[in-house]
Structures are given as structure tokens and as C-alpha cells.
Scaffold this motif. Sequence first.
Motif, PDB file in Angstrom:
ATOM      1  N   HIS A 152      31.558  19.409 114.078  1.00 38.95           N
ATOM      2  CA  HIS A 152      31.050  20.617 114.701  1.00 38.95           C
ATOM      3  C   HIS A 152      31.546  20.693 116.145  1.00 38.95           C
ATOM      4  O   HIS A 152      32.172  19.749 116.642  1.00 38.95           O
ATOM      5  N   SER A 153      31.266  21.804 116.782  1.00 36.16           N
ATOM      6  CA  SER A 153      31.685  22.020 118.177  1.00 36.16           C
ATOM      7  C   SER A 153      30.485  22.014 119.099  1.00 36.16           C
ATOM      8  O   SER A 153      29.429  22.565 118.766  1.00 36.16           O
ATOM      9  N   GLU A 177      34.906  23.054 125.149  1.00 37.19           N
ATOM     10  CA  GLU A 177      34.588  22.726 123.762  1.00 37.19           C
ATOM     11  C   GLU A 177      34.904  21.265 123.494  1.00 37.19           C
ATOM     12  O   GLU A 177      35.975  20.772 123.850  1.00 37.19           O
ATOM     13  N   THR A 178      33.973  20.571 122.865  1.00 34.27           N
ATOM     14  CA  THR A 178      34.186  19.202 122.409  1.00 34.27           C
ATOM     15  C   THR A 178      33.881  19.147 120.917  1.00 34.27           C
ATOM     16  O   THR A 178      32.846  19.651 120.482  1.00 34.27           O
ATOM     17  N   ARG A 179      34.785  18.545 120.160  1.00 36.91           N
ATOM     18  CA  ARG A 179      34.596  18.420 118.716  1.00 36.91           C
ATOM     19  C   ARG A 179      33.923  17.085 118.411  1.00 36.91           C
ATOM     20  O   ARG A 179      34.349  16.034 118.895  1.00 36.91           O
TER      21      ARG A 179
END
Length: 614
Positions: free
Chosen positions: A119-120, A147-149
Motif C-alpha cells: 500500500h501507499s 509517497e512511501t510504498r
Amino acid sequence: MVLYPVMRKFLDKRVVLASASPRRQEILSHAGLRFTVVPSKFKENLSKASFPTPYAYAMETAKQKALEVARRMHQKDLRAPDIVIGADTIVALEGLILEKPVDKTDAYSMLSRLSGKEHSVFTGVAIVQCSSQGGGLDLDVSEFYEETRVRFSQLSEELLWEYIHSGEPLDKAGGYGYGTQALGSVLVEAIHGDFLNVRGFPLNRFCKKLAELYHPPRPEDRPREKQDSIPAVDTFDRLGDSEGAGPGQGGARGDRCRPRAPGREHAKDADCKPSVESVPPTAVLELIDGYKVSKALFTACKMKLLDLLRDEGPLSALDVARKIDATAGPTGRLLDVCVAFGLLDKTERGYSNTPLASLYLLSDGEHSLHSLALHNDNHTWHLYNHLDSIVREGANPHQRALQSTADSPFQESFYQSREKLQFMRAMHGLIKVVARQVATAFDLSGFTSACDLGGSTGALAYELARQYPGLKVTVFDLPEVIEDAEYFQPHGPPTGQVSFVPGHFFRDTLPEADLYIVCRILHDWPDDKVHQLLSRISRSCKPGGGLLLVEMLLDEDKREARSAVVQSLNMAVLFQGRERSLSEYRSLLQAHGFTDVRAVSTGSIADAVLATRA
């Protein structure tokens, strides 16, 4: 310690973090930033469906948090902080936004969805640079997102409930925490990106943004290859108070919030040839299609779709079409447009109103703008066909389109037509939306009598009476307006504070009062008429008396306050009038004997300006 060099430049500045998050405070404190914590009171109730992406929602929420704090601090002591930082972190899975769970059951639902999936984590950040001069407030907004996954392990029921019972998920977006001391770290299998972003604040990107804002690189200094590290420390060392280094260089602007206009962020790259890859056409296409969205809204109001869904919803598109005697296919597409722009919600049960529609677009709502939509559809829309003529000739289109005469203003034409009540409802709705903010923008308790010139239905007068029990307010308007004002009286027994007097403020003697009010009137008229009205008010107002103006304030450059700029063009189309900046109003008022001109942004559709008769 990375940020320490730039922090030296902020030692004499008021920096405020508009967040109560201990994680954000910890991250920024460790970076060397000195700041005061003022938690935002902004109600995080934006319609998620009205935003094209999750990160757009996060950035808007962050911006509103920061703006609320900046305005509140300015109103409290007439001095805003120099910088306000707002942030909002959300978790998004396949486009669905997951915020903080409301209880353990909600936490279980969120974490179960995340189990075994990537998810993000999005954090929207707003940096609001403030300048308060001459009683006004200038706000320059810069915003970005990171944004970090994150990928979760496959979680067992036992692990899920053990983590939920720890209590950690209940104050964190997506229901989990991440960090050296966070239990949620054991749920994470992999992370791609800034790990501090998952904790609530993307420090690396924040550093880059500060360098960009306070010391943009010269073209010859730009790196040829993409750099992922924090800019070198010496890029911060030249931050200072020299010309062009900080916000507010242009003087007071009456609280103008100045977001970056679409496409303008590319202006600094003028030495690079633009391409469709570097400057996508999205903003232009949205402008081209804007009229279609307005027409969809007007049609939904005309067909009373929102009233129908209030009374009988949720309903399917087929059910709606049957009840309004329409075709199912186009009806469904119209409803879907309303969903896309935040007016409706859509579930398996059907369509229903969002809070935005329920508050402002029901035909009988207390703060309804339904009649305003219909008025724009019926009477304003077609006048823009004459915009090219106005630009070329400066002529009032109503002389041709409405067969009006120079002596018959547009408002009077409507007040004397069968459309009078619709026009009055439209104006009533506009003033009701902003009445409380205007009435409380300044302390008016020192006045015992007020006269609202062109006060129409008395919407502002009744609110002033509620806020100031010792104030008697006279509404002074055309006889044909006064005769129908009774239809708009608020519920409850009359207090005797509000009275209505028929008259023409250009021709008849103005009622005596300590405070004169001119609400959304001056922008209707050309300059000569504005001077004529202000001269009449000045002669009637005794020394020490007040004049309260309610108008949309332009920023001094007339380019950033988008709503006011568009409204100023609208006034040219409708009445040969215009909106003005705070400095323009100050000059006008001083020319007619008024001093101590102050402005307050209401945060709504109009601003308030108060002046004192010398």
C-alpha cells in the motif's frame, strides 16, 4: 543536525507546527527546528470523493490545517506567525483512503485489508508563509506530498488482535505505527521510500522544499542528473531577510491565500524548452471543461435531484430517472459527475447526498445556494457570450442583452421583475453563508445603531442582532425589496432590534446610525458611483462612527486570489463594476474622511473591512 544551518536564520522568526502529533514534533525537533505547537481546529471532513487522488486530499487537508492556525493567530493578536507548517498522513490501498480507525473493529478491518499487500503512505505538507502588515494578512502557500510504498506480511488473526489490543493502531492512519519504538514495525515486510514519511513527516523532502523556496538554484547551478539526497548545507546559509528572500514584500493584502497556480511552477525553468512531458495539459483541459461541470451542477439543481435524494435516497440511477421522468443512461452519467465532484456519494445501495450538497444545495436549506445556482444558469450564463465585446469595447452587455438603460441598474431590473424572489433568495443564501464570520470579524459592541445599506432580506442584520443584543439595525433598501423581506425573517419571536426602511441610497436621505454597513454593494458599481455613495455615507456618518465593508479582497498584484479575480471579471460582465484590493479600499476610504482601515479574512466568500470616520 542537517537542518541546523537554516535554523540559524529562523531564530528571530515565529515558526508554528499546526499539529499535535508527537511524532512530527519529534522529527522536526531532532532536525534542529525551533517551533511552537498550535494544534489546528480544522474539522477534517473534506469529501474524499471530490479529490482525483489520495495525495490531493492529503495536501488539501494539510493546507486547511495550516491556514486555520495562521488566521486564528492573526485574529487573536493581529500578528500572524512567520511560517505555519501543516501535515496530514493517510494510507491508501488501491485508491481507497484509510485514515485513523475509529475503534478496534475499524482497526481490524483496515489491517485485514493491508495484510499481505503493498500500500501507499502519503503525507501532504503545506508551508504557509505569513506577513501581517497594515491590519491585513498575506498568505503564501507552498505544498507537496511524499509517497512511501509499504508491504505488509501475511498477518495471522492472533497477531492482528494482539497488536490491536496494544492500543497503538487507534491514533495512526491505516491503523499502524512505524518506527524504532512502534510495535507496528513487526507487521512490515518491506518499505520503499522515506521511512520518516510513514512516521508522519517526510523530512528529506521538507528540506528540499525549504531550499527551493528560500534559495532557488541558478540555472547554471542546477545538477544535470537527478539528486535524491538532501541539498548541500550551504544552500541554506544564504537564507535571510534580503530583498526577495521572504514573504510579504508587497505590503498588506487583506489575508490573501496564494497557492501556486497550475503551470506556474514551471516558470522558473524558462531556460528549458517545455514539452508535453514536463508541462502536461491537465490544467488547460480542466479550464476548457469547467463550464461543463457548472452546467451539470445547474441541471442537478434545476431538476431538484438533491432534494429527491434527501427525501428518498439512497436511490439507483434507474430509480432517480423514473421519479423525475428522465432517461436512465444520461441521468446516471449526470449523477456520476456529481459524485466525482463531491456532491454525491455512491454505494451499492445507490446515490445519496454528501454533507456539502446537504448544506448548500437543497432548495430549502438554511444556507442554501440553490437559488444562486439557478440564477447563474438563467441569467448570468448567457451574458458571458458578450465577454469579447466587453473586453474590446468596455460596454455593459445589459444594454444589449437585457435592453437595460444606464439609469436602471441590473439589480433593480431584477427586483422589479417576476424573477425578484429568486434573485433575493440567491443573495440571501450568499450572505447567510458568511454572515456570522462577518458579524464577528471585529468587535462591534461599541456601536448602538447600524444601517445596512442595500441590506435586502436582512440576513446580515439579523446575525448582527444575534451577536450584539444592544445593537439596533436598520435595513435600508428599495421599496420593492422591503415588501418581500418578510418572507426571509428567521424563525422565533421578533426582537425589535431589526427594522426595515424603504429608500434609494443614491437619492434619499440615509437613516442615522453609528455604523454604516455596505455588503457586496460597492463591487457592483463603476468608480464614479462608488465615490458618490461613499461621499453620501461620509456626510451622514458622525466622527468616531464606523463603516463596515463586506467584499472579496484582491491581492495587491491581482493575480493570486483566484476567486476574487474571477469575481472581478464577473462584475465587469454584469455591472461594469469590479473587486478591489485592501490598498485600493484604503485609498477610497481615506479620500472620504475614513481612517484606521483594517481588514479581516473570514475564510469564506467575502472579507470584512472596518474604517472609522475621522
